[in-house]
Design a protein around this motif. Structure first.
Motif, PDB file in Angstrom:
ATOM      1  N   LEU A   1      16.750  19.038 -14.966  1.00 36.58           N
ATOM      2  CA  LEU A   1      17.353  17.714 -15.159  1.00 36.58           C
ATOM      3  C   LEU A   1      17.453  16.963 -13.837  1.00 36.58           C
ATOM      4  N   ARG A   2      17.778  17.666 -12.769  1.00 38.51           N
ATOM      5  CA  ARG A   2      17.845  17.019 -11.448  1.00 38.51           C
ATOM      6  C   ARG A   2      16.473  16.508 -11.018  1.00 38.51           C
ATOM      7  N   VAL A   3      15.441  17.279 -11.292  1.00 44.93           N
ATOM      8  CA  VAL A   3      14.082  16.842 -10.968  1.00 44.93           C
ATOM      9  C   VAL A   3      13.781  15.539 -11.708  1.00 44.93           C
ATOM     10  N   THR A   4      14.066  15.524 -12.990  1.00 46.87           N
ATOM     11  CA  THR A   4      13.816  14.331 -13.801  1.00 46.87           C
ATOM     12  C   THR A   4      14.608  13.137 -13.278  1.00 46.87           C
ATOM     13  N   THR A   5      15.863  13.355 -12.955  1.00 49.24           N
ATOM     14  CA  THR A   5      16.713  12.278 -12.454  1.00 49.24           C
ATOM     15  C   THR A   5      16.199  11.750 -11.124  1.00 49.24           C
ATOM     16  N   ARG A   6      15.877  12.651 -10.207  1.00 43.50           N
ATOM     17  CA  ARG A   6      15.332  12.220  -8.911  1.00 43.50           C
ATOM     18  C   ARG A   6      14.094  11.355  -9.101  1.00 43.50           C
ATOM     19  N   LEU A   7      13.184  11.838  -9.936  1.00 42.36           N
ATOM     20  CA  LEU A   7      11.930  11.119 -10.124  1.00 42.36           C
ATOM     21  C   LEU A   7      12.153   9.775 -10.813  1.00 42.36           C
ATOM     22  N   MET A   8      13.072   9.714 -11.750  1.00 41.74           N
ATOM     23  CA  MET A   8      13.365   8.432 -12.408  1.00 41.74           C
ATOM     24  C   MET A   8      13.955   7.429 -11.422  1.00 41.74           C
ATOM     25  N   HIS A   9      14.816   7.890 -10.545  1.00 41.03           N
ATOM     26  CA  HIS A   9      15.388   7.000  -9.529  1.00 41.03           C
ATOM     27  C   HIS A   9      14.292   6.495  -8.589  1.00 41.03           C
ATOM     28  N   VAL A  10      13.415   7.384  -8.173  1.00 34.04           N
ATOM     29  CA  VAL A  10      12.329   7.003  -7.266  1.00 34.04           C
ATOM     30  C   VAL A  10      11.403   5.990  -7.937  1.00 34.04           C
ATOM     31  N   VAL A  11      10.984   6.271  -9.158  1.00 35.93           N
ATOM     32  CA  VAL A  11      10.076   5.362  -9.864  1.00 35.93           C
ATOM     33  C   VAL A  11      10.731   4.003 -10.063  1.00 35.93           C
ATOM     34  N   SER A  12      11.987   3.996 -10.438  1.00 36.34           N
ATOM     35  CA  SER A  12      12.702   2.731 -10.624  1.00 36.34           C
ATOM     36  C   SER A  12      12.733   1.923  -9.333  1.00 36.34           C
ATOM     37  N   TRP A  13      13.055   2.583  -8.223  1.00 36.53           N
ATOM     38  CA  TRP A  13      13.114   1.903  -6.932  1.00 36.53           C
ATOM     39  C   TRP A  13      11.738   1.351  -6.554  1.00 36.53           C
ATOM     40  N   LEU A  14      10.706   2.138  -6.777  1.00 34.76           N
ATOM     41  CA  LEU A  14       9.351   1.694  -6.445  1.00 34.76           C
ATOM     42  C   LEU A  14       8.918   0.521  -7.318  1.00 34.76           C
ATOM     43  N   LEU A  15       9.320   0.517  -8.575  1.00 34.08           N
ATOM     44  CA  LEU A  15       8.994  -0.623  -9.452  1.00 34.08           C
ATOM     45  C   LEU A  15       9.675  -1.901  -8.965  1.00 34.08           C
ATOM     46  N   VAL A  16      10.889  -1.781  -8.455  1.00 33.43           N
ATOM     47  CA  VAL A  16      11.571  -2.942  -7.870  1.00 33.43           C
ATOM     48  C   VAL A  16      10.785  -3.439  -6.665  1.00 33.43           C
ATOM     49  N   ARG A  17      10.359  -2.514  -5.795  1.00 33.91           N
ATOM     50  CA  ARG A  17       9.588  -2.924  -4.616  1.00 33.91           C
ATOM     51  C   ARG A  17       8.268  -3.578  -5.021  1.00 33.91           C
ATOM     52  N   LYS A  18       7.636  -3.069  -6.087  1.00 30.49           N
ATOM     53  CA  LYS A  18       6.409  -3.689  -6.590  1.00 30.49           C
ATOM     54  C   LYS A  18       6.689  -5.106  -7.084  1.00 30.49           C
TER      55      LYS A  18
ATOM     56  N   LYS B   1       0.831  -1.206   0.000  1.00 32.97           N
ATOM     57  CA  LYS B   1       0.000   0.000   0.000  1.00 32.97           C
ATOM     58  C   LYS B   1       0.870   1.262   0.000  1.00 32.97           C
ATOM     59  N   LEU B   2       1.927   1.264   0.801  1.00 32.25           N
ATOM     60  CA  LEU B   2       2.847   2.400   0.838  1.00 32.25           C
ATOM     61  C   LEU B   2       3.530   2.583  -0.516  1.00 32.25           C
ATOM     62  N   VAL B   3       3.999   1.496  -1.086  1.00 34.19           N
ATOM     63  CA  VAL B   3       4.666   1.562  -2.396  1.00 34.19           C
ATOM     64  C   VAL B   3       3.703   2.091  -3.455  1.00 34.19           C
ATOM     65  N   ALA B   4       2.464   1.607  -3.436  1.00 35.86           N
ATOM     66  CA  ALA B   4       1.476   2.067  -4.419  1.00 35.86           C
ATOM     67  C   ALA B   4       1.201   3.560  -4.268  1.00 35.86           C
ATOM     68  N   ALA B   5       1.083   4.022  -3.019  1.00 30.97           N
ATOM     69  CA  ALA B   5       0.822   5.449  -2.790  1.00 30.97           C
ATOM     70  C   ALA B   5       1.998   6.304  -3.256  1.00 30.97           C
ATOM     71  N   LEU B   6       3.208   5.882  -2.938  1.00 29.89           N
ATOM     72  CA  LEU B   6       4.395   6.638  -3.363  1.00 29.89           C
ATOM     73  C   LEU B   6       4.544   6.605  -4.885  1.00 29.89           C
ATOM     74  N   TYR B   7       4.231   5.469  -5.489  1.00 33.22           N
ATOM     75  CA  TYR B   7       4.315   5.340  -6.945  1.00 33.22           C
ATOM     76  C   TYR B   7       3.330   6.310  -7.611  1.00 33.22           C
ATOM     77  N   THR B   8       2.113   6.359  -7.102  1.00 28.31           N
ATOM     78  CA  THR B   8       1.116   7.286  -7.645  1.00 28.31           C
ATOM     79  C   THR B   8       1.603   8.721  -7.505  1.00 28.31           C
ATOM     80  N   GLU B   9       2.126   9.054  -6.326  1.00 28.76           N
ATOM     81  CA  GLU B   9       2.651  10.400  -6.104  1.00 28.76           C
ATOM     82  C   GLU B   9       3.798  10.719  -7.069  1.00 28.76           C
ATOM     83  N   ALA B  10       4.695   9.768  -7.257  1.00 28.95           N
ATOM     84  CA  ALA B  10       5.842   9.980  -8.154  1.00 28.95           C
ATOM     85  C   ALA B  10       5.392  10.176  -9.596  1.00 28.95           C
ATOM     86  N   MET B  11       4.439   9.374 -10.040  1.00 30.02           N
ATOM     87  CA  MET B  11       3.976   9.490 -11.424  1.00 30.02           C
ATOM     88  C   MET B  11       3.227  10.800 -11.651  1.00 30.02           C
ATOM     89  N   LEU B  12       2.425  11.205 -10.675  1.00 24.99           N
ATOM     90  CA  LEU B  12       1.718  12.486 -10.792  1.00 24.99           C
ATOM     91  C   LEU B  12       2.714  13.648 -10.822  1.00 24.99           C
TER      92      LEU B  12
END
Length: 152
Positions: free
Chosen positions: A55-72, A11-22
């Motif tokens: 570019l830093r924003v994009t990089t941060r978000l890509m790292h977060v999304v990647s990590w969350l996909l691993v957790r999923k 549930k936490l991963v799903a919520a963070l993933y939604t937040e990251a994608m938005l």
């Protein structure tokens, strides 16, 4: 606020993933349209700083999304817990560099909001990722030896 032992639930991963994608969609939309107009109005030094921050924003978000996909994937059983905790699947180091606060304060308000939101999300996910850092770091000599052994 999460403490250092927050359980990483689906549930936490799903919520963070939604937040990251938005946030990623919001950042893309801003930096591709309104942000371009605001960037053009800045002096040359601030235009460079603005571009670097986008570019830093994009990089941060890509790292977060990647990590969350691993957790999923771990939650879904597509990857073992050990595979998900492997060093190469940990959160990347996207939060190490920052624009100085003076220059950041000179950027357009919407850009600052997105930058801060990406930093906040990255830091929250980093606290979760840090829970996997239970290993004692190897000395530089041992780390080099390990890399050499894997190479041959």
């Amino acid at each position: 606020m999460m403490n250092e032992h927050t359980p990483i639930t689906a549930k936490l991963v799903a919520a963070l993933y939604t937040e990251a994608m938005l946030l990623a969609d919001e950042a893309r939309s801003y930096f591709d349209s309104e942000g371009q107009l605001e960037r053009a109005a800045l002096d040359p030094v601030l235009r460079v700083a603005y571009s670097c921050e986008s570019l830093r924003v994009t990089t941060r978000l890509m790292h977060v999304v990647s990590w969350l996909l691993v957790r999923k994937a771990v939650s879904a059983g597509e990857m073992t817990e050990a595979e998900g905790e492997a060093p190469e699947r940990r959160l990347g180091r996207a939060g190490d560099t920052e624009l100085d606060s003076t220059r950041l304060g000179q950027l357009p308000p919407r850009a600052r909001e997105i930058i801060e939101a990406s930093r906040d999300l990255y830091e929250r996910v980093k606290r979760l990722d840090d829970q996997f850092a239970t290993e004692v770091p190897l000395s530089p000599a041992r780390a080099l030896l390990g890399r050499l052994e894997r190479s041959f």
